[in-house]
Scaffold this motif. Structure first.
Motif, PDB file in Angstrom:
ATOM      1  N   HIS A  43       0.821  -1.208   0.000  1.00 35.71           N
ATOM      2  CA  HIS A  43       0.000   0.000   0.000  1.00 35.71           C
ATOM      3  C   HIS A  43       0.864   1.272   0.000  1.00 35.71           C
ATOM      4  O   HIS A  43       0.524   2.257  -0.657  1.00 35.71           O
ATOM      5  N   ASN A  44       1.978   1.242   0.751  1.00 35.64           N
ATOM      6  CA  ASN A  44       2.867   2.396   0.783  1.00 35.64           C
ATOM      7  C   ASN A  44       3.551   2.632  -0.560  1.00 35.64           C
ATOM      8  O   ASN A  44       3.721   3.775  -1.000  1.00 35.64           O
ATOM      9  N   ILE A  45       3.961   1.549  -1.197  1.00 29.35           N
ATOM     10  CA  ILE A  45       4.630   1.664  -2.494  1.00 29.35           C
ATOM     11  C   ILE A  45       3.691   2.256  -3.537  1.00 29.35           C
ATOM     12  O   ILE A  45       4.070   3.149  -4.308  1.00 29.35           O
ATOM     13  N   LEU A  46       2.446   1.784  -3.551  1.00 27.63           N
ATOM     14  CA  LEU A  46       1.472   2.337  -4.500  1.00 27.63           C
ATOM     15  C   LEU A  46       1.156   3.791  -4.165  1.00 27.63           C
ATOM     16  O   LEU A  46       0.938   4.609  -5.064  1.00 27.63           O
ATOM     17  N   GLY A  47       1.132   4.114  -2.868  1.00 31.24           N
ATOM     18  CA  GLY A  47       0.926   5.502  -2.478  1.00 31.24           C
ATOM     19  C   GLY A  47       2.071   6.388  -2.947  1.00 31.24           C
ATOM     20  O   GLY A  47       1.849   7.511  -3.418  1.00 31.24           O
ATOM     21  N   MET A  48       3.300   5.893  -2.829  1.00 28.60           N
ATOM     22  CA  MET A  48       4.456   6.655  -3.297  1.00 28.60           C
ATOM     23  C   MET A  48       4.409   6.847  -4.811  1.00 28.60           C
ATOM     24  O   MET A  48       4.704   7.939  -5.316  1.00 28.60           O
ATOM     25  N   GLU A  49       4.053   5.787  -5.526  1.00 32.18           N
ATOM     26  CA  GLU A  49       3.945   5.905  -6.986  1.00 32.18           C
ATOM     27  C   GLU A  49       2.949   7.002  -7.369  1.00 32.18           C
ATOM     28  O   GLU A  49       3.232   7.855  -8.222  1.00 32.18           O
ATOM     29  N   LYS A  50       1.779   6.989  -6.731  1.00 29.12           N
ATOM     30  CA  LYS A  50       0.751   7.985  -7.041  1.00 29.12           C
ATOM     31  C   LYS A  50       1.224   9.392  -6.678  1.00 29.12           C
ATOM     32  O   LYS A  50       1.010  10.351  -7.446  1.00 29.12           O
ATOM     33  N   ALA A  51       1.878   9.535  -5.528  1.00 31.91           N
ATOM     34  CA  ALA A  51       2.363  10.846  -5.099  1.00 31.91           C
ATOM     35  C   ALA A  51       3.392  11.402  -6.078  1.00 31.91           C
ATOM     36  O   ALA A  51       3.370  12.598  -6.414  1.00 31.91           O
ATOM     37  N   LEU A  52       4.292  10.540  -6.566  1.00 33.98           N
ATOM     38  CA  LEU A  52       5.303  11.002  -7.514  1.00 33.98           C
ATOM     39  C   LEU A  52       4.679  11.323  -8.865  1.00 33.98           C
ATOM     40  O   LEU A  52       5.048  12.310  -9.513  1.00 33.98           O
ATOM     41  N   ASP A  53       3.722  10.499  -9.291  1.00 36.80           N
ATOM     42  CA  ASP A  53       2.985  10.791 -10.530  1.00 36.80           C
ATOM     43  C   ASP A  53       2.396  12.199 -10.481  1.00 36.80           C
ATOM     44  O   ASP A  53       2.560  12.994 -11.406  1.00 36.80           O
ATOM     45  N   LEU A  54       1.702  12.504  -9.384  1.00 39.10           N
ATOM     46  CA  LEU A  54       1.017  13.795  -9.257  1.00 39.10           C
ATOM     47  C   LEU A  54       2.012  14.947  -9.108  1.00 39.10           C
ATOM     48  O   LEU A  54       1.804  16.035  -9.653  1.00 39.10           O
ATOM     49  N   ALA A  55       3.088  14.700  -8.366  1.00 39.42           N
ATOM     50  CA  ALA A  55       4.095  15.749  -8.173  1.00 39.42           C
ATOM     51  C   ALA A  55       4.713  16.169  -9.504  1.00 39.42           C
ATOM     52  O   ALA A  55       4.886  17.366  -9.771  1.00 39.42           O
ATOM     53  N   LEU A  56       5.017  15.196 -10.338  1.00 35.52           N
ATOM     54  CA  LEU A  56       5.663  15.513 -11.613  1.00 35.52           C
ATOM     55  C   LEU A  56       4.655  16.037 -12.635  1.00 35.52           C
ATOM     56  O   LEU A  56       4.974  16.943 -13.416  1.00 35.52           O
ATOM     57  N   GLU A  57       3.463  15.510 -12.597  1.00 37.03           N
ATOM     58  CA  GLU A  57       2.417  15.962 -13.516  1.00 37.03           C
ATOM     59  C   GLU A  57       2.077  17.438 -13.290  1.00 37.03           C
ATOM     60  O   GLU A  57       1.823  18.189 -14.236  1.00 37.03           O
ATOM     61  N   ASN A  58       2.104  17.864 -12.015  1.00 36.27           N
ATOM     62  CA  ASN A  58       1.711  19.229 -11.663  1.00 36.27           C
ATOM     63  C   ASN A  58       2.897  20.114 -11.281  1.00 36.27           C
ATOM     64  O   ASN A  58       2.700  21.194 -10.722  1.00 36.27           O
ATOM     65  N   MET A  59       4.115  19.663 -11.589  1.00 34.68           N
ATOM     66  CA  MET A  59       5.312  20.315 -11.055  1.00 34.68           C
ATOM     67  C   MET A  59       5.407  21.792 -11.419  1.00 34.68           C
ATOM     68  O   MET A  59       5.644  22.641 -10.548  1.00 34.68           O
ATOM     69  N   ASP A  60       5.248  22.134 -12.673  1.00 28.88           N
ATOM     70  CA  ASP A  60       5.428  23.529 -13.091  1.00 28.88           C
ATOM     71  C   ASP A  60       4.444  24.455 -12.393  1.00 28.88           C
ATOM     72  O   ASP A  60       4.816  25.507 -11.864  1.00 28.88           O
ATOM     73  N   LYS A  61       3.188  24.057 -12.380  1.00 30.96           N
ATOM     74  CA  LYS A  61       2.148  24.884 -11.766  1.00 30.96           C
ATOM     75  C   LYS A  61       2.352  24.997 -10.256  1.00 30.96           C
ATOM     76  O   LYS A  61       2.276  26.103  -9.692  1.00 30.96           O
ATOM     77  N   GLU A  62       2.621  23.876  -9.600  1.00 39.01           N
ATOM     78  CA  GLU A  62       2.760  23.884  -8.148  1.00 39.01           C
ATOM     79  C   GLU A  62       4.053  24.558  -7.703  1.00 39.01           C
ATOM     80  O   GLU A  62       4.083  25.249  -6.674  1.00 39.01           O
ATOM     81  N   LYS A  63       5.111  24.396  -8.478  1.00 34.98           N
ATOM     82  CA  LYS A  63       6.362  25.083  -8.156  1.00 34.98           C
ATOM     83  C   LYS A  63       6.166  26.600  -8.214  1.00 34.98           C
ATOM     84  O   LYS A  63       6.628  27.328  -7.324  1.00 34.98           O
ATOM     85  N   ALA A  64       5.484  27.075  -9.246  1.00 32.35           N
ATOM     86  CA  ALA A  64       5.241  28.524  -9.380  1.00 32.35           C
ATOM     87  C   ALA A  64       4.427  29.033  -8.198  1.00 32.35           C
ATOM     88  O   ALA A  64       4.696  30.121  -7.663  1.00 32.35           O
ATOM     89  N   TYR A  65       3.432  28.257  -7.762  1.00 29.04           N
ATOM     90  CA  TYR A  65       2.578  28.670  -6.648  1.00 29.04           C
ATOM     91  C   TYR A  65       3.383  28.755  -5.348  1.00 29.04           C
ATOM     92  O   TYR A  65       3.323  29.760  -4.620  1.00 29.04           O
ATOM     93  N   VAL A  66       4.163  27.707  -5.053  1.00 27.17           N
ATOM     94  CA  VAL A  66       4.914  27.674  -3.799  1.00 27.17           C
ATOM     95  C   VAL A  66       6.042  28.706  -3.812  1.00 27.17           C
ATOM     96  O   VAL A  66       6.321  29.358  -2.796  1.00 27.17           O
ATOM     97  N   LYS A  67       6.678  28.881  -4.965  1.00 30.59           N
ATOM     98  CA  LYS A  67       7.735  29.878  -5.075  1.00 30.59           C
ATOM     99  C   LYS A  67       7.196  31.281  -4.816  1.00 30.59           C
ATOM    100  O   LYS A  67       7.851  32.114  -4.172  1.00 30.59           O
ATOM    101  N   ASP A  68       5.983  31.542  -5.275  1.00 27.73           N
ATOM    102  CA  ASP A  68       5.346  32.832  -5.024  1.00 27.73           C
ATOM    103  C   ASP A  68       5.063  33.016  -3.535  1.00 27.73           C
ATOM    104  O   ASP A  68       5.217  34.122  -2.995  1.00 27.73           O
TER     105      ASP A  68
END
Length: 389
Positions: free
Chosen positions: A243-268
């Motif tokens: 369950h943890n491994i699948l959770g990590m896979e999903k978290a990394l999928d979402l982090a990379l999929e949304n990286m540009d948008k989320e990085k800009a938000y947090v950097k601001d």
């Protein structure tokens, strides 16, 4: 009701709802032991290997080069210890501002084995000296392992990992980087970087605690770290936390999929927070290069407040009473009586007497929350100034 503001995301981050959903489904529907040969086990094994391939693809690695661990600390221990044991490493080159998972492991190896431990100089921003690294690499023919973290977990300094990798390649040294603070926040492609080992922890990028991975370049010659079964290609025995491994896979999928948008938000958010602190708290300073939006990670800032030692003793307690979560240093360090080993290296004695706080941000923070934190800090500093008069 006390307002709650969580600004300690470098210690651990909230788990995304989508990750919780994937893990819940896994716990409910696929509870077989991945090593079992029946359909329940085969189903779990298939999902784990799918996750391994997905994570490897995100990192530019081969699936066989990804070893699942309990997190970054285990992965760092694994790599340093196995490098000395299996790869004939006789020298470890690192800095005094590494995470203790690396620093303490290297120190213990130096005590228990014949390995030589050498520290690379760092400047006031936490940057390792490339000239000192090259001098040390060229000074001895003994096989070396260089271990330098990509993003410092306390002051956020980003090192030139390409340059370090190039020097290691030139002098035929192994290169390991603790990338716990950068995987999930920055893109990676180990196929284009001459690096042998990196480490990651899911809970730093909105995944679950208790799971991470080590990238170990193929054909390095490393052998089993934990024995007792054939899991993880014989490298790390123990039933995989499916369950943890699948959770990590999903978290990394979402982090990379949304990286540009989320990085800009947090950097601001970081930029706004720095501006507000400078405007409303005279005398505030920032440690290392953490206020530089290009030299440091966008996820944290390390501040130094104009307070005396007596006031400093009450600061974290006061913030906690106000519902504000942040860190004095790294979370792994905050329970100790000593100060930050990182700040001790980058600040002078006078600077280090002032209280320092690390604030780290995520997509779940808002500017309204930051306004509240600045307001609380401003009031505390003003009260201290009045008390001194």
């Amino acid at each position: 009701m006390t307002k709650k503001v969580y600004l300690d995301n470098a210690a651990t981050s909230p788990v995304r709802d989508e990750v919780i959903a994937v893990m819940t489904q896994a716990l409910q529907e696929c509870y077989g032991n991945p090593s079992s040969i029946h359909s329940f086990g085969r189903s779990a094994r298939s999902a784990i290997e799918k996750a391994r391939k997905s994570i490897a693809a995100h990192m530019g690695a081969q699936a066989s080069e990804i070893i699942f661990t309990s997190g970054g600390t285990e992965a760092d221990n694994m790599i340093l210890r196995c490098a000395v044991r299996d790869l004939e490493v006789e020298r470890i080159l690192t800095t005094r501002i590494e995470h203790h998972a690396v620093l303490h492991t290297a120190e213990i190896l130096a005590e228990e084995t014949n390995v030589e431990l050498e520290f690379i100089e760092v400047d006031s921003e936490g940057q390792p000296s490339m000239s000192d690294l090259e001098n040390k690499l060229s000074a001895s023919p003994k096989k070396a392992l260089v271990s330098l973290m990509h993003v410092n977990n306390e002051i956020g300094t980003i090192i030139d990992i390409q340059k370090v990798a190039g020097l290691c390649e030139q002098y035929e040294a192994y290169f390991h980087s603790d990338t716990v603070q950068s995987v999930g926040h920055y893109p990676w492609n180990v196929a284009e970087l001459p690096i042998h080992f990196i480490t990651a922890a899911a809970h730093k990028f909105h995944g679950p605690k208790g799971v991470g991975f080590a990238y170990i370049r193929k054909n390095t010659g490393m052998k089993s770290f934990i024995v007792g079964g054939g899991q993880e290609r014989g490298f790390r025995a123990g039933t995989e936390p499916y369950h943890n491994i699948l959770g990590m896979e999903k978290a990394l999928d979402l982090a990379l999929e949304n990286m540009d948008k989320e990085k800009a938000y947090v950097k601001d958010l970081k930029s706004y927070f720095i501006d507000q602190l400078e405007e409303r708290i005279p005398g505030i300073a920032f440690n290392g290069c953490s206020s530089d939006l290009e030299k440091s990670t966008y996820t944290l800032v390390n501040t130094r407040l104009p307070l005396n030692e007596q006031q400093a003793l009450m600061l974290l307690f006061h913030l906690d009473l106000k519902g504000i979560a942040c860190s004095k240093g790294s979370a792994c360090q905050s329970g100790s009586e000593g100060g930050s080993h990182v700040l001790a290296q980058v600040l002078d004695e006078k600077q280090n007497r002032c209280p320092s706080l690390r604030f780290s941000f995520s997509i779940y923070n808002t500017k309204e929350e930051l306004d509240y934190v600045v307001e609380v800090l401003e009031a505390f500093v003003k009260e201290g100034a009045v008390a001194k008069v």
